[in-house]
Design a protein around this motif. Structure first.
Motif, PDB file in Angstrom:
ATOM      1  N   SER A   1       0.425  -1.273   0.025  1.00  0.00           N
ATOM      2  CA  SER A   1       0.033   0.052   0.203  1.00  0.00           C
ATOM      3  C   SER A   1       1.125   1.297   0.174  1.00  0.00           C
ATOM      4  O   SER A   1       2.195   1.070   0.481  1.00  0.00           O
ATOM      5  CB  SER A   1      -0.821   0.105   1.203  1.00  0.00           C
ATOM      6  OG  SER A   1       0.023   0.145   2.062  1.00  0.00           O
TER       7      SER A   1
ATOM      8  N   TYR B   1       0.317  -4.502  -9.392  1.00  0.00           N
ATOM      9  CA  TYR B   1      -0.287  -3.886  -8.169  1.00  0.00           C
ATOM     10  C   TYR B   1      -1.662  -3.842  -7.303  1.00  0.00           C
ATOM     11  O   TYR B   1      -2.129  -3.895  -8.036  1.00  0.00           O
ATOM     12  CB  TYR B   1       0.416  -2.612  -8.480  1.00  0.00           C
ATOM     13  CG  TYR B   1       1.830  -2.542  -8.421  1.00  0.00           C
ATOM     14  CD1 TYR B   1       2.634  -2.780  -7.190  1.00  0.00           C
ATOM     15  CD2 TYR B   1       2.688  -2.313  -9.807  1.00  0.00           C
ATOM     16  CE1 TYR B   1       4.439  -1.951  -7.447  1.00  0.00           C
ATOM     17  CE2 TYR B   1       4.502  -2.816  -9.396  1.00  0.00           C
ATOM     18  CZ  TYR B   1       5.172  -2.463  -8.597  1.00  0.00           C
ATOM     19  OH  TYR B   1       6.673  -2.613  -8.210  1.00  0.00           O
ATOM     20  N   PRO B   2      -1.794  -3.902  -6.422  1.00  0.00           N
ATOM     21  CA  PRO B   2      -2.906  -4.285  -5.848  1.00  0.00           C
ATOM     22  C   PRO B   2      -3.233  -2.280  -5.561  1.00  0.00           C
ATOM     23  O   PRO B   2      -2.614  -1.759  -5.786  1.00  0.00           O
ATOM     24  CB  PRO B   2      -2.839  -4.237  -4.304  1.00  0.00           C
ATOM     25  CG  PRO B   2      -1.570  -4.343  -3.946  1.00  0.00           C
ATOM     26  CD  PRO B   2      -0.532  -4.608  -5.475  1.00  0.00           C
ATOM     27  N   SER B   3      -5.010  -2.567  -5.366  1.00  0.00           N
ATOM     28  CA  SER B   3      -5.298  -1.225  -5.775  1.00  0.00           C
ATOM     29  C   SER B   3      -4.933  -0.020  -4.326  1.00  0.00           C
ATOM     30  O   SER B   3      -4.964   0.798  -4.370  1.00  0.00           O
ATOM     31  CB  SER B   3      -7.072  -1.343  -5.616  1.00  0.00           C
ATOM     32  OG  SER B   3      -7.502  -2.000  -4.851  1.00  0.00           O
ATOM     33  N   THR B   4      -4.608  -0.646  -3.326  1.00  0.00           N
ATOM     34  CA  THR B   4      -4.263  -0.257  -2.492  1.00  0.00           C
ATOM     35  C   THR B   4      -2.919   0.436  -1.971  1.00  0.00           C
ATOM     36  O   THR B   4      -2.663   1.569  -1.624  1.00  0.00           O
ATOM     37  CB  THR B   4      -3.898  -0.842  -0.839  1.00  0.00           C
ATOM     38  OG1 THR B   4      -2.884  -1.761  -1.242  1.00  0.00           O
ATOM     39  CG2 THR B   4      -5.051  -1.561  -0.540  1.00  0.00           C
TER      40      THR B   4
ATOM     41  N   THR C   1      -1.236   3.507  -3.751  1.00  0.00           N
ATOM     42  CA  THR C   1      -1.711   5.041  -4.506  1.00  0.00           C
ATOM     43  C   THR C   1      -0.148   5.860  -5.504  1.00  0.00           C
ATOM     44  O   THR C   1      -0.825   6.010  -6.830  1.00  0.00           O
ATOM     45  CB  THR C   1      -1.071   5.745  -2.856  1.00  0.00           C
ATOM     46  OG1 THR C   1      -0.485   6.233  -2.469  1.00  0.00           O
ATOM     47  CG2 THR C   1      -2.525   5.789  -2.649  1.00  0.00           C
TER      48      THR C   1
END
Ligand SMILES: C[S@@+](CC[C@H](N)C(=O)[O-])C[C@H]1O[C@@H](n2cnc3c(N)ncnc32)[C@H](O)[C@@H]1O
Length: 211
Positions: free
Chosen positions: A38, A55-58, A60
């Protein structure tokens, strides 16, 4: 500190092909290496940007560095399709600097190619916020016949063919020696053990800059 322009058209051509035909086990390890990240992430030596899709949506913001002048353009194109914001810089790991510390640094298949991995790992340590983490997925030095094969490969054609890649590196030890605290680490074969390649065994893990 090395200030090295990476210009390797032969390797860039090979890597463009290899990175689109990876074994499923390696794709799974890539996703695992990025799971749960994240905030602001620095990725070193992004190649063609193969990681970006995972990449995870957490996350930024990803700042990716890729100094090879052919690959950086491919990475920039991949960045436009990424599920999270990605900017790609043509800095080397050695020359990159940032006033704002990162929440995480990602290394995959890159510490093998860097001229002085110990120096770069210390630099990455300093770019992390206290408590931030290094995520790594790297092929590593093996034992027995594979170690012998790796030493021969490293002393002959392998680094020349594959963009300075060295197959017999003790990367997990280098991470510890740079001040990181390893939180998780395991090894996995991305191909069957009998495959006579020097790059079948990977270390995947998480190492922290102590708070
Ligand atoms: C084998 S490729 C792996 C690319 C990508 N990390 C991946 O997982 O697909 C190694 C990459 O490291 C890059 N590289 C080599 N030396 C570097 C350095 N000093 N700083 C940053 N990147 C570097 C190369 O240009 C290349 O793109």
């Amino acid at each position: 500190m090395t200030d090295r322009i990476v210009d390797n058209p032969f390797f860039a051509r090979i890597w463009k092909t290899l990175s689109t035909s990876e074994p499923p086990a390696l794709r799974r390890l890539r996703a695992e290496n990025l799971a749960g990240l994240s905030g602001r992430v620095l990725e070193i030596g992004a190649g063609t940007g193969t990681n970006f899709a995972f990449y995870p949506s957490t996350v930024t913001q990803v700042t990716a560095v890729e100094p090879e002048r052919h690959l950086v353009e491919v990475a920039r194109s991949a960045a436009t399709q990424a599920p999270v914001p990605v900017t790609v810089s043509s800095d080397t790991a050695e020359t990159f600097s940032s006033a704002d510390p990162f929440d995480a640094v990602v290394c995959s298949l890159v510490l093998c190619s860097i001229e002085e991995p110990d120096t770069v790992l210390r630099q990455l340590f300093s770019l992390l916020r206290p408590g931030g983490e290094l995520r790594y997925l790297e092929h590593v030095a093996g034992n027995g016949w594979r170690a012998r094969m790796q030493r021969v490969a490293d002393a002959t054609v392998w680094p020349r063919l594959f963009g300075n890649c060295h197959t017999h590196r003790h990367t997990e030890q280098a991470i510890v020696d740079s001040g990181f605290q390893v939180a998780e680490n395991r090894r996995e074969l991305a191909m069957p053990a009998w495959v006579p390649l020097p790059v079948t065994e990977f270390a995947i893990g998480r190492a922290l800059r102590p708070a």
